[in-house]
Design an enzyme around this catalytic site. Structure first.
Site, mmCIF file in Angstrom:
data_model
loop_
_atom_site.group_PDB
_atom_site.id
_atom_site.type_symbol
_atom_site.label_atom_id
_atom_site.label_comp_id
_atom_site.label_asym_id
_atom_site.label_seq_id
_atom_site.Cartn_x
_atom_site.Cartn_y
_atom_site.Cartn_z
ATOM 1 N N LYS A 259 23.225 17.578 47.603
ATOM 2 C CA LYS A 259 23.851 16.465 47.912
ATOM 3 C C LYS A 259 25.221 17.227 48.268
ATOM 4 C CE LYS A 259 25.595 12.259 45.683
ATOM 5 N NZ LYS A 259 25.706 11.728 44.349
ATOM 6 N N SER B 271 24.154 6.994 45.448
ATOM 7 C CA SER B 271 24.949 7.499 46.154
ATOM 8 C C SER B 271 24.141 9.000 46.786
ATOM 9 C CB SER B 271 26.159 8.331 45.871
ATOM 10 O OG SER B 271 26.112 9.100 44.686
ATOM 11 N N SER C 245 22.855 7.347 40.791
ATOM 12 C CA SER C 245 22.754 7.598 41.936
ATOM 13 C C SER C 245 21.665 8.956 42.475
ATOM 14 C CB SER C 245 24.169 8.442 42.467
ATOM 15 O OG SER C 245 25.133 7.283 42.461
#
Lengths: 55, 455
Positions: free
Chosen positions: B81, B156, B180
């Protein structure tokens, strides 16, 4: 500060800062704050101990 | 549709690498083929580290050929990420705010991946500053669900889930502040682990809310998550269970609690049917399943907001004063609103958090795990403000966080595993929650459930 007073002050401040888009977020936050303050683990200087002890 | 959850797991790939049946360079090139095939359509990556990844894969092949074995991640392509620092690569957090300054050092988790011989494929798209659940608000454009690109991949860590689901990387590392990792894992049909709070270092990871932030893996299987968890946490893999699928626990000794009140109140009909079916199949496999209660579960969202918002506001205050227009408008507005929370309400929320932690601990006193859905709804359409749930319409953000954020507040380890699909083919995730400090036990249990539910 009551939640209503807080919300009015926050909305006025946001508007003065040119951020009217904050209104729905602040209104949702106010609803969450009301729920938070109504929870039965809260204690108070003038009330009996809360019915729920955090730990 | 190109979903690769049945591709070989890391333990199998590691065996093939050592036997010479495949090479690290070959595995990496297959990831690059998937990126070339669907990377632009799905917008999964912000940065693909083509040259350095190729160099790492060739180095891994040379080391393996020379008999140097760094463990099961040696030569395995992993994505990150894009809020995790990689030395000399910009960490954008999917925001224009961050500019293109390269990171000075590797994050602790990246250093551990490198020591284990992993190949860093690239940096994945995400919801800006991890402050959202849909992956729509990113300076690099929205990421898209690989099963239905008109829908959100969840967030996310949405790009990470896409990368794993499509084979753009074998696994990915994400972060989870309210769900997330687990939410995109459920939305894209992969496994997502949020370990116990503090198990894995957040050093070198852009924070959202430091007391709620967790770093963890998104993988194809629980066995892969087991390997990644040990590497990321700096723990040695147990010698007798490098491959978790070969060391299953006996489900007839497992006790599971199902917190129906609140957690099953607002569910899509197909999600409810799928989760109930999974629980029934586990009961048939020998698991003792019974209902449990978390008395103040309905207070989770108010408590979460009043913990998360002040922490977000503190981190962003200076930057949002200096360059507000560099944030995407929805993220900017939530950060601005977060700055209005009163200190007395933050204190109330911290007190409520202690109450919730105690209640989850108590619910797990007589159970090995809790089981509940990860997402109450299938992946929502991109751009939707609300989604239908039963007879009502619920705000997308609220409903997506509803079943996961409690365990960020309490710090309990939680994993999402895919357990079925809707009639439209959209994945459904089962969330399994373990005792605090017992992430490995949760993974063993989840692996056994994964096997039983696939049988």
């Amino acid at each position: 500060m009551t939640v209503d007073a807080w919300l009015q002050a926050a909305l006025a401040d946001a508007a003065q800062r040119g951020l009217p888009e904050l209104k729905p977020i602040l209104e949702a936050l106010a609803a969450a704050t009301r729920a938070l303050r109504a929870a039965d683990w809260n204690d108070s200087a003038s009330a009996p101990p809360p019915s729920v002890k955090p730990e | 549709m190109s979903i690769q959850t049945h591709a070989p797991g890391i333990a199998t790939l590691a065996t093939r690498l050592r036997s010479g049946e495949t090479t690290a360079a070959g595995i990496l090139e297959s990831c690059f083929e998937q990126i070339a095939l669907r990377g632009s359509e799905l917008n999964a990556f912000i940065t693909v580290l083509t040259d350095s990844a190729r160099a790492q894969s060739h180095a891994a092949d040379r080391e393996i050929a020379a008999g140097r074995n760094r463990g099961p991640l040696h030569g395995i392509p992993i994505s990150l990420k894009d809020l995790i620092d990689v030395e000399e690569v910009p960490t954008t957090a999917a925001s224009a705010v961050r500019g293109h300054r390269p990171a000075l050092h590797d994050a602790r988790v990246v250093a551990r991946l490198r020591e284990a011989g992993a190949v860093i494929v690239g940096k994945c798209n995400m919801h800006e500053f991890a402050f959202g659940t849909t992956n729509e608000d990113s300076a690099f454009g929205p990421a898209r669900n690989p099963i239905d690109p008109t829908r959100s991949p969840g967030g996310s860590s949405g790009g990470s889930a896409i990368a794993v689901a499509t084979g753009m990387s074998i696994a990915s590392i994400g972060s989870d502040t309210g769900g997330s990792i687990r939410i995109p894992a459920a939305a894209c049909g992969v496994v997502g682990l949020k370990p116990t709070y503090g198990d894995i270092s957040c050093e070198g990871v852009v924070p959202l809310s430091r007391s709620l932030d967790h770093v963890g893996p998104l993988t194809r299987t629980v066995g892969d998550a087991w390997i990644l968890y040990h590497v990321l946490a700096g723990k040695a893999l147990p010698a007798d269970s490098q491959d978790l699928s070969r060391a299953p626990i006996n489900l007839s000794s497992v006790r599971v609690g199902v917190p129906r009140a609140y957690f099953f109140d607002k569910l899509d009909d197909e999600v409810r049917a799928c989760i109930d079916d999974a629980l029934a199949r586990l009961a048939t496999a020998g698991v003792r399943v019974r209902d449990v209660n978390i008395a103040h579960a309905a207070d989770t969202a108010p408590i979460y907001l009043h913990v998360c918002f002040p922490e977000v506001a503190a981190y962003h205050a200076q930057t949002i004063e200096r360059c507000p227009a560099d944030y995407t408008p929805p993220v900017r507005h939530r950060i601005e609103a977060a700055r209005y929370v009163l200190a007395e309400d933050y204190v109330r929320a911290e007190r409520g958090r202690v109450c919730l932690r105690h209640e989850v601990d108590s619910a797990l006193d007589a159970e090995d795990a809790l089981m509940l859905p990860t997402l109450p709804v299938p992946a929502p359409p991109l751009g939707a403000a609300t989604v239908p749930v039963g007879d009502s319409h619920e705000p997308v953000r609220n409903i997506m966080l509803r079943l996961t954020q409690l365990f960020n507040l309490t710090g309990h380890p939680a994993i999402s595993i895919p357990v079925g699909r809707t009639s439209a083919g959209l994945p459904i995730g089962l969330q399994i929650v373990g005792r605090r400090g017992e992430t490995p036990a949760l993974l063993r249990l989840a692996a056994a459930c994964e096997q039983a539910l696939q049988a």
